[in-house]
Scaffold this motif. Structure first.
Motif, PDB file in Angstrom:
ATOM      1  N   LEU A 157       0.984  -1.254  -0.226  1.00 13.18           N
ATOM      2  CA  LEU A 157       0.134   0.428   0.075  1.00 13.18           C
ATOM      3  C   LEU A 157       0.882   1.573  -0.090  1.00 13.18           C
ATOM      4  O   LEU A 157       0.656   2.120  -1.385  1.00 13.18           O
ATOM      5  CB  LEU A 157      -0.762  -0.099   1.197  1.00 13.18           C
ATOM      6  N   ALA A 158       1.827   1.287   0.817  1.00 14.97           N
ATOM      7  CA  ALA A 158       3.215   2.621   1.239  1.00 14.97           C
ATOM      8  C   ALA A 158       3.872   2.595  -0.850  1.00 14.97           C
ATOM      9  O   ALA A 158       3.739   4.430  -0.817  1.00 14.97           O
ATOM     10  CB  ALA A 158       3.866   2.152   2.019  1.00 14.97           C
ATOM     11  N   ILE A 159       4.066   1.485  -1.193  1.00 12.61           N
ATOM     12  CA  ILE A 159       4.457   1.445  -3.076  1.00 12.61           C
ATOM     13  C   ILE A 159       3.609   2.125  -3.722  1.00 12.61           C
ATOM     14  O   ILE A 159       4.193   3.087  -4.477  1.00 12.61           O
ATOM     15  CB  ILE A 159       4.504   0.597  -2.344  1.00 12.61           C
ATOM     16  N   SER A 160       1.966   2.285  -3.539  1.00  8.90           N
ATOM     17  CA  SER A 160       1.314   2.566  -4.436  1.00  8.90           C
ATOM     18  C   SER A 160       0.711   3.957  -4.069  1.00  8.90           C
ATOM     19  O   SER A 160       0.632   4.647  -5.035  1.00  8.90           O
ATOM     20  CB  SER A 160      -0.189   1.817  -4.204  1.00  8.90           C
ATOM     21  N   ARG A 174       7.290  -7.442  -9.517  1.00  5.12           N
ATOM     22  CA  ARG A 174       8.684  -6.954  -9.750  1.00  5.12           C
ATOM     23  C   ARG A 174       8.178  -5.574  -9.584  1.00  5.12           C
ATOM     24  O   ARG A 174       9.797  -4.733  -9.270  1.00  5.12           O
ATOM     25  CB  ARG A 174       8.836  -7.976 -11.366  1.00  5.12           C
ATOM     26  N   ASP A 175       6.891  -5.112  -9.685  1.00  4.63           N
ATOM     27  CA  ASP A 175       6.861  -3.662 -10.676  1.00  4.63           C
ATOM     28  C   ASP A 175       7.511  -2.965  -8.914  1.00  4.63           C
ATOM     29  O   ASP A 175       7.945  -1.545  -8.700  1.00  4.63           O
ATOM     30  CB  ASP A 175       5.843  -2.914 -11.306  1.00  4.63           C
ATOM     31  N   GLN A 176       6.327  -3.927  -7.629  1.00  3.10           N
ATOM     32  CA  GLN A 176       7.059  -3.271  -6.666  1.00  3.10           C
ATOM     33  C   GLN A 176       8.391  -3.131  -5.882  1.00  3.10           C
ATOM     34  O   GLN A 176       8.751  -2.020  -5.696  1.00  3.10           O
ATOM     35  CB  GLN A 176       6.078  -3.850  -5.266  1.00  3.10           C
ATOM     36  N   LEU A 229      10.605   0.357  -5.616  1.00  2.00           N
ATOM     37  CA  LEU A 229      11.825  -0.011  -3.106  1.00  2.00           C
ATOM     38  C   LEU A 229      13.059   0.374  -4.010  1.00  2.00           C
ATOM     39  O   LEU A 229      13.804   0.841  -2.959  1.00  2.00           O
ATOM     40  CB  LEU A 229      11.432  -1.523  -2.886  1.00  2.00           C
ATOM     41  N   LEU A 230      13.542  -0.470  -5.401  1.00  5.71           N
ATOM     42  CA  LEU A 230      15.155   0.437  -5.755  1.00  5.71           C
ATOM     43  C   LEU A 230      15.151   1.566  -5.391  1.00  5.71           C
ATOM     44  O   LEU A 230      16.262   2.532  -5.344  1.00  5.71           O
ATOM     45  CB  LEU A 230      15.492  -0.740  -6.451  1.00  5.71           C
ATOM     46  N   ARG A 231      14.384   2.520  -6.241  1.00 10.94           N
ATOM     47  CA  ARG A 231      14.338   3.747  -6.829  1.00 10.94           C
ATOM     48  C   ARG A 231      13.850   4.825  -5.255  1.00 10.94           C
ATOM     49  O   ARG A 231      14.373   5.799  -5.071  1.00 10.94           O
ATOM     50  CB  ARG A 231      12.872   4.552  -7.733  1.00 10.94           C
ATOM     51  N   LEU A 264      19.438  -6.878 -13.500  1.00  6.09           N
ATOM     52  CA  LEU A 264      19.546  -6.400 -14.112  1.00  6.09           C
ATOM     53  C   LEU A 264      18.433  -6.295 -14.990  1.00  6.09           C
ATOM     54  O   LEU A 264      18.407  -5.020 -16.342  1.00  6.09           O
ATOM     55  CB  LEU A 264      21.077  -6.943 -15.189  1.00  6.09           C
ATOM     56  N   ALA A 265      17.766  -6.585 -14.878  1.00  5.40           N
ATOM     57  CA  ALA A 265      16.351  -7.216 -15.941  1.00  5.40           C
ATOM     58  C   ALA A 265      15.093  -5.599 -15.569  1.00  5.40           C
ATOM     59  O   ALA A 265      14.455  -6.168 -16.140  1.00  5.40           O
ATOM     60  CB  ALA A 265      15.695  -8.403 -16.090  1.00  5.40           C
ATOM     61  N   TYR A 266      15.933  -5.093 -13.674  1.00  6.15           N
ATOM     62  CA  TYR A 266      14.921  -4.454 -13.607  1.00  6.15           C
ATOM     63  C   TYR A 266      14.834  -2.994 -14.515  1.00  6.15           C
ATOM     64  O   TYR A 266      15.544  -2.393 -15.131  1.00  6.15           O
ATOM     65  CB  TYR A 266      15.274  -4.005 -12.339  1.00  6.15           C
TER      66      TYR A 266
END
Length: 802
Positions: free
Chosen positions: A672-675, A708-710, A714-716, A748-750
């Protein structure tokens, strides 16, 4: 800040583009499909596909080389479309999907000037500016023939309608028609009859007769069995297209027998029907010619019973083939738009004055166009009377005309007047009643024209001649060109703006001077009265808009922001705000109270000459030198409602997040926080997870179960946290989980992972250096602690009594 203030105080804050009327045809070939549902036409580097019913562009096809399209053709079965570009590339399209199925070199040494399909839709002939004719098999994808021998540009190719005869006809600069055999690869005949360029060929249904037209003002009938001319018909105009009519009587067109009849279109701007046997003209279109009415193209969609003709000023007209009754009109290119106005009580139509003697009236809902003829030179300005049915135009032909739109949307000229000695560049209609209008001219005078009672009482008679207007008052107002006139809301005052850098105020109807507004450094382009206050707005070539008090002619406010001349200004929102348009292609929204520019609207690429606001104040209309007419919608309330809904949604999600953290449902809380797309909120959740006694296991389990999109999001966020020494521990913890459990190939595919790594590395290195220094200091302190020899404490002295 200005935008926020506008939202709070109830001012307009933004306009959004609701509809555009843009150029879609700039000359060249135009073609209907067999059902006449789609219209194909060239517009520079694009080939546009129009929906005939709605007038909207369905597809805009552009080749990869982004060069101008020089020729195109649609196959007889409506399936295959081929375009040729100036870069000598041919593209084959599935035009309904807008995709290229094949791209190949034309092999010509100069651009392709014309092309045509054979009746079976399998062969394509191309004629080039290099004098060569080539034939291509579009099914098996190879070139089949190469015919040489034509001098100059080959501007016309056509296959014989009988596919079994395998004949190709071409015409080049020598005005002869060559007949090529696809079997023997030889030129079978050279048909010479014309003395200038052959413009079109038409074939009879049995394939035995061919008709050719030329700019030498003749049409020739050919017997294809003997390759001899059987008749030459003088048509007394330079013919651009000829169409053979079905061999059946059509009384409405003067076709009384089943003999050969044909229709011509040329520089006289009218369609005419001729009987081939007698050479007589049996029907002439009852439409008077006017400037720009020369016809450049004409074709027949037999299955649909529609005839398409194209004028020199890029208007496309669709007629019913059996009666030549006009069904639809499309304005393919508006050139430079000089003025625009809303029409109708509900602003259902717009009228456009472009760099042309013709006016164009568009119905906004369907974009159906009506082209108005009357002026003999470029129309320069427009204005609309209060009720919206009557409007006026003025032009370089030194005249003024009044037009009336009926309830069906049809517009006719009902009055005209002349009297100025130079171009009439500005016009203003009375505001209280439909009683008079005022014009300003390059002859430095203004004229007041009362509307005759007969004009106001009579119903529009399309066949009636226009009423003549007589000027009641003529007054010399300035020493240079008058660029703008405006009538006050009570019809008692007139303002004029001139190239002499001044605006003047006059009483009506006597045109007595009341005062002068001086202060601009360059000429004035527009003057406008406030609908609520005794204030006049002026727009100048010095890049400013000024507000003036009518009582003492003093300057109240100056608005600066345009980089070039301000061409138009209009009051909106009950006189509390201004819209201005300029030579910089920008439209600006100003709040008068605080002199703030609330919004800059950038949708034009050149000077914005036309600006008009709707009666209900919810729309604005602009027109510019980029040939675009743009309808703007006030979206302030919609944006406020959207922002309010977003705030409420954020509050609900924040409460839900707090509940999830309290219940230790960390996976749902993190998702929810990521959204919410708020790095700080996600950081709070990570910190809550790390405060849990089983921190490491909880964090790993939660992060690894994310989508994966989350994980990418998170990485960003880690990049942001890693820049701060207080939050770097959470960033490093998340990085550690991902690096331990994700394979390098997966990482690396991210999306955007390279940019993330480049941002993470320098700060991570800095954090490790700081930790290393701290560890060294701690180790040193520990070493000192263990190796220091402290002196033993002295024993306490014993008492003498003991």
């Amino acid at each position: 800040m200005a935008e926020a203030a506008a939202r709070v105080s109830g001012f307009k804050a933004n306009y959004a583009v609701e509809r555009k009327i843009e150029p879609f045809y700039k000359g060249g070939k135009a073609q209907l499909d067999t059902t006449a549902q789609h219209l194909f036409c060239i517009c520079g580097t694009r080939l546009n596909v129009l929906d005939v019913a709605s007038g909207s562009v369905l597809r805009s096809l552009e080749q990869e080389d982004q060069e101008d399209i020089t020729a195109f053709d649609l196959s007889p079965d409506d399936e295959t479309l081929v375009t040729a570009s100036r870069a000598l590339l041919l593209a084959q399209w599935t035009w309904r999907e807008g995709t290229v199925t094949r791209l190949w070199k034309a092999v010509h040494t100069a651009p392709v000037a014309t092309m045509a399909f054979d009746p079976t839709s399998t062969l394509l002939a191309t004629g080039g500016c290099d004098g060569a004719v080539r034939i291509w098999d579009v099914v098996r994808h190879y070139g089949t023939h190469h015919f040489r021998g034509s001098p100059g540009v080959v501007h016309l190719v056509a296959f014989h309608p009988d596919p079994t005869r395998l004949l190709l006809f071409s015409s080049a600069a020598d005005s002869a028609i060559r007949v090529w055999s696809l079997e023997t690869r030889l030129c079978l005949a050279l048909l010479t009859s014309h003395y200038s360029a052959v413009t079109s060929l038409a074939f009879s249904a049995d394939g035995h007769t061919m008709l050719s037209s030329g700019r030498d003002k003749i049409c020739t009938v050919w017997d294809l069995r003997s390759c001899q001319a059987t008749r030459t018909v003088p048509v007394f105009e330079s013919v651009e297209a000829v169409v053979l009519l079905p061999e059946e009587p059509v009384r409405a067109l003067g076709v009384k027998n089943s003999g050969l009849h044909f229709l011509t279109a040329g520089d006289q701007g009218i369609l005419r029907v001729w009987e081939a046997a007698s050479g007589q003209c049996v029907y002439t279109q009852p439409q008077p010619p006017g400037p720009g009415r020369e016809l450049t193209h004409c074709s027949l969609a037999r299955a649909a019973g529609l005839l398409l003709s194209v004028t020199a000023d890029h208007n496309l007209l669709l007629y019913e083939a059996s009666s030549l009754q006009l069904q639809k009109q499309f304005a393919g290119y508006n050139e430079e738009v000089l003025d625009v106005r809303f029409l109708g009580p509900k602003d259902s139509h717009v009228v456009v004055a472009s760099n042309s003697p013709c006016l164009k009236v568009f119905e906004l809902q369907t974009l159906a166009c009506q082209i108005l003829h009357g002026h003999t030179d470029t129309v320069l300005a427009l204005d609309v009377f209060r009720k919206g049915w009557l409007f006026a135009s003025c032009a370089k032909d030194q005249s003024v005309r009044i037009w009336r739109m009926n309830k069906a949307g049809q517009v006719d000229c009902v009055a005209q007047g002349s009297g100025h000695t130079h171009s009439v560049g500005t016009i203003s209609c009375s505001r209280l009643k439909d009683s008079f209008l005022v014009t300003g001219s390059q002859d430095c005078t203004v004229k007041l024209w009362p509307l005759p009672e007969a004009l106001l009482s009579q119903s529009t008679d399309p066949g009636g001649s226009p009423v003549l207007l007589q000027a009641q008052t003529t007054q010399r107002c300035h020493d240079k060109d008058i660029n703008s006139v405006a009538i006050s809301p009570n019809d008692k005052l007139l303002a004029t703006g001139s190239q002499d850098r001044t605006a003047k105020l006059w009483s009506l109807p006597q045109c007595r001077l009341l005062g002068v507004f001086s202060g601009h450094r360059r000429g004035l382009w527009c003057v406008q009265f406030s609908p609520m206050d005794q204030v006049l707005a002026t727009a100048s070539a010095d890049g400013t808009v000024k507000l003036w008090a009518l009582q003492d002619f003093s300057c109240l406010k100056t608005f600066e922001g345009h980089d070039a001349s301000v061409l138009k200004v209009a009051f909106v929102n009950r006189g509390t705000q201004l819209l201005s348009s300029g030579s910089d292609g920008l439209v600006k929204l100003w709040t008068i109270k605080n002199n703030e520019c609330v919004r800059t609207l950038d949708a034009h690429e050149d000077k914005v000459w036309g600006l008009h606001c709707s009666r209900l104040d919810g729309h604005a209309l602009t027109g510019g030198s980029d040939s675009r007419v743009i309808l703007w919608k006030d979206v302030t309330e919609a944006e406020q409602a959207e922002e309010q809904a977003k705030r409420e949604e954020q509050l609900v999600k924040q409460q839900e997040l707090d509940n999830l953290l309290h219940e230790r449902r960390y996976l749902r809380a993190l998702g929810l926080a990521i959204s919410l797309d708020r790095p700080h909120t996600v950081l709070t959740v990570i910190q809550a997870i790390r405060r849990d006694p089983e921190a490491c296991e909880k964090l790993e389990a939660t992060v690894l179960r994310l989508r994966r999109d989350q994980k990418e999001a998170l990485l960003r966020f880690c990049v942001t946290w890693n820049t701060n020494s207080r939050h770097c521990h959470e960033a490093q913890a998340v990085l550690g989980v991902l690096l331990r459990h994700e394979a390098p190939e997966e990482l690396l595919a991210y999306e955007g992972v390279r940019a993330v790594l480049e941002a993470l590395l320098p700060y991570t290195e800095r954090h490790f250096q700081r930790l290393s220094r701290t560890l060294q200091a701690a180790t040193f302190l520990d070493f000192l602690w263990h190796h220091m020899k402290l002196p033993s404490l002295p024993a306490a002295p014993r008492s003498s009594e003991t």
